[in-house]
Design a protein around this motif. Structure first.
Motif, PDB file in Angstrom:
ATOM      1  N   PRO A   1     -23.872  38.845 -49.395  1.00  0.00           N
ATOM      2  CA  PRO A   1     -21.957  39.036 -49.496  1.00  0.00           C
ATOM      3  C   PRO A   1     -22.052  37.964 -51.001  1.00  0.00           C
ATOM      4  O   PRO A   1     -20.445  37.797 -51.710  1.00  0.00           O
ATOM      5  CB  PRO A   1     -21.866  38.464 -48.817  1.00  0.00           C
ATOM      6  N   GLU A   2     -22.647  36.748 -51.035  1.00  0.00           N
ATOM      7  CA  GLU A   2     -21.550  36.015 -52.219  1.00  0.00           C
ATOM      8  C   GLU A   2     -21.743  36.396 -53.162  1.00  0.00           C
ATOM      9  O   GLU A   2     -21.349  35.773 -54.299  1.00  0.00           O
ATOM     10  CB  GLU A   2     -22.523  34.638 -51.849  1.00  0.00           C
ATOM     11  N   ASP A   3     -22.847  37.299 -53.557  1.00  0.00           N
ATOM     12  CA  ASP A   3     -22.626  38.218 -55.013  1.00  0.00           C
ATOM     13  C   ASP A   3     -21.477  38.580 -55.533  1.00  0.00           C
ATOM     14  O   ASP A   3     -20.533  39.127 -56.200  1.00  0.00           O
ATOM     15  CB  ASP A   3     -24.134  39.413 -54.683  1.00  0.00           C
ATOM     16  N   ILE A   4     -21.234  39.910 -54.043  1.00  0.00           N
ATOM     17  CA  ILE A   4     -20.195  40.852 -54.497  1.00  0.00           C
ATOM     18  C   ILE A   4     -18.763  39.932 -54.365  1.00  0.00           C
ATOM     19  O   ILE A   4     -17.688  40.795 -54.630  1.00  0.00           O
ATOM     20  CB  ILE A   4     -19.885  41.672 -53.420  1.00  0.00           C
ATOM     21  N   ALA A   5     -18.641  38.562 -53.252  1.00  0.00           N
ATOM     22  CA  ALA A   5     -17.441  38.590 -53.171  1.00  0.00           C
ATOM     23  C   ALA A   5     -16.270  37.939 -54.325  1.00  0.00           C
ATOM     24  O   ALA A   5     -15.468  38.721 -54.041  1.00  0.00           O
ATOM     25  CB  ALA A   5     -17.905  37.170 -52.065  1.00  0.00           C
ATOM     26  N   PRO A   6     -16.983  37.046 -55.141  1.00  0.00           N
ATOM     27  CA  PRO A   6     -16.132  37.381 -56.442  1.00  0.00           C
ATOM     28  C   PRO A   6     -15.523  38.157 -57.120  1.00  0.00           C
ATOM     29  O   PRO A   6     -14.757  38.785 -57.613  1.00  0.00           O
ATOM     30  CB  PRO A   6     -16.805  35.772 -57.027  1.00  0.00           C
ATOM     31  N   HIS A   7     -16.357  39.211 -57.575  1.00  0.00           N
ATOM     32  CA  HIS A   7     -16.060  40.286 -57.938  1.00  0.00           C
ATOM     33  C   HIS A   7     -15.045  41.145 -57.440  1.00  0.00           C
ATOM     34  O   HIS A   7     -14.305  42.261 -57.746  1.00  0.00           O
ATOM     35  CB  HIS A   7     -17.087  41.433 -58.153  1.00  0.00           C
ATOM     36  N   TYR A   8     -15.388  41.620 -55.635  1.00  0.00           N
ATOM     37  CA  TYR A   8     -13.543  42.089 -55.288  1.00  0.00           C
ATOM     38  C   TYR A   8     -12.926  41.361 -55.200  1.00  0.00           C
ATOM     39  O   TYR A   8     -11.301  41.166 -55.558  1.00  0.00           O
ATOM     40  CB  TYR A   8     -14.246  42.447 -53.669  1.00  0.00           C
TER      41      TYR A   8
END
Length: 225
Positions: free
Chosen positions: A103-110
């Motif tokens: 989730p830490e990888d994806i949150a900034p992209h979202y």
């Protein structure tokens, strides 16, 4: 803050669908709509998809997501897509997922996606629910995301559930033009009472610029004086 009490969940669903539909019509141009998860909004989205609206002007997105594959039964994005989006053709934005990511990888992209669709403007409408512990989106009592002061989207670990989420934060929710909170059922009556007194995460929605409207059935509103 405004409070609207209806007889039962079906009437609440219809009233919320009417309110969202009117907001889309009144916009007359681009419109952004944050969607909630869980089971409560399903009836609302089923009604809303039958409304005559220009969905080509609407960007929809999920206010929070469980860290599960996109086709998982518990995915908020899957529910929103199957219940509403595939029937209306609006643009739909949801967090990515991959087995080798976190989730830490994806949150900034979202977060970058959410920033792009709003073009530095305020979100038009965010539709939220509330749990019987007073959480809204995935802002659960006692979790780190409650203290975020800048980012719009973060990963949030929820120890009481033993799982991770991706969630919109208060800095995002507070900037909305309108927040609709849809709550039904006697099991949530205490959380509604506490939230209206500002004692839960959902109760903090009024701390920002957003106009906050609560849509309740009689059971959920039973302890409201």
């Amino acid at each position: 803050m405004e409070l609207f009490v209806h007889r039962d969940p079906a009437e609440v669903a219809g009233a919320v669908a009417d309110r969202i539909g009117d907001a889309i019509r009144d916009a007359g141009d681009r419109f952004t709509l944050g969607l909630s998860g869980g089971s409560t909004p399903i009836a609302t989205y089923q009604i809303l998809r039958e409304r005559r609206l220009d969905w080509s002007t609407v960007d929809t997105w999920v206010s929070d997501e469980r860290w599960v594959p996109p086709d998982h039964q518990r995915s908020n994005g899957r529910m929103a897509e199957e219940t509403l989006i595939r029937h209306v053709g609006a643009r739909f934005h949801r967090p990515g997922w991959a087995e080798n990511l976190t989730p830490e990888d994806i949150a900034p992209h979202y977060e970058s996606v959410i920033n792009q669709i709003h073009h530095k403007h305020r979100p038009d409408l965010i539709h939220l629910g509330m749990g019987d512990d007073g959480h809204t989106a995935s802002l659960f009592p006692g979790t780190a995301a409650l203290d975020e002061t800048e980012r719009w989207i973060v990963a949030n670990h929820v120890p009481q559930l033993g799982e991770a989420r991706i969630t919109g934060t208060f800095p995002l929710l507070w900037t909305a033009k309108l927040i609709i909170v849809q709550v039904t059922g006697a099991a949530k009556a205490e959380a509604v009472r506490d939230s209206l007194a500002g004692m839960t995460p959902a109760g903090r929605l009024t701390e920002g610029k957003a106009r906050v409207e609560w849509f309740l059935d009689e059971d959920a509103a039973a302890l409201v004086s």
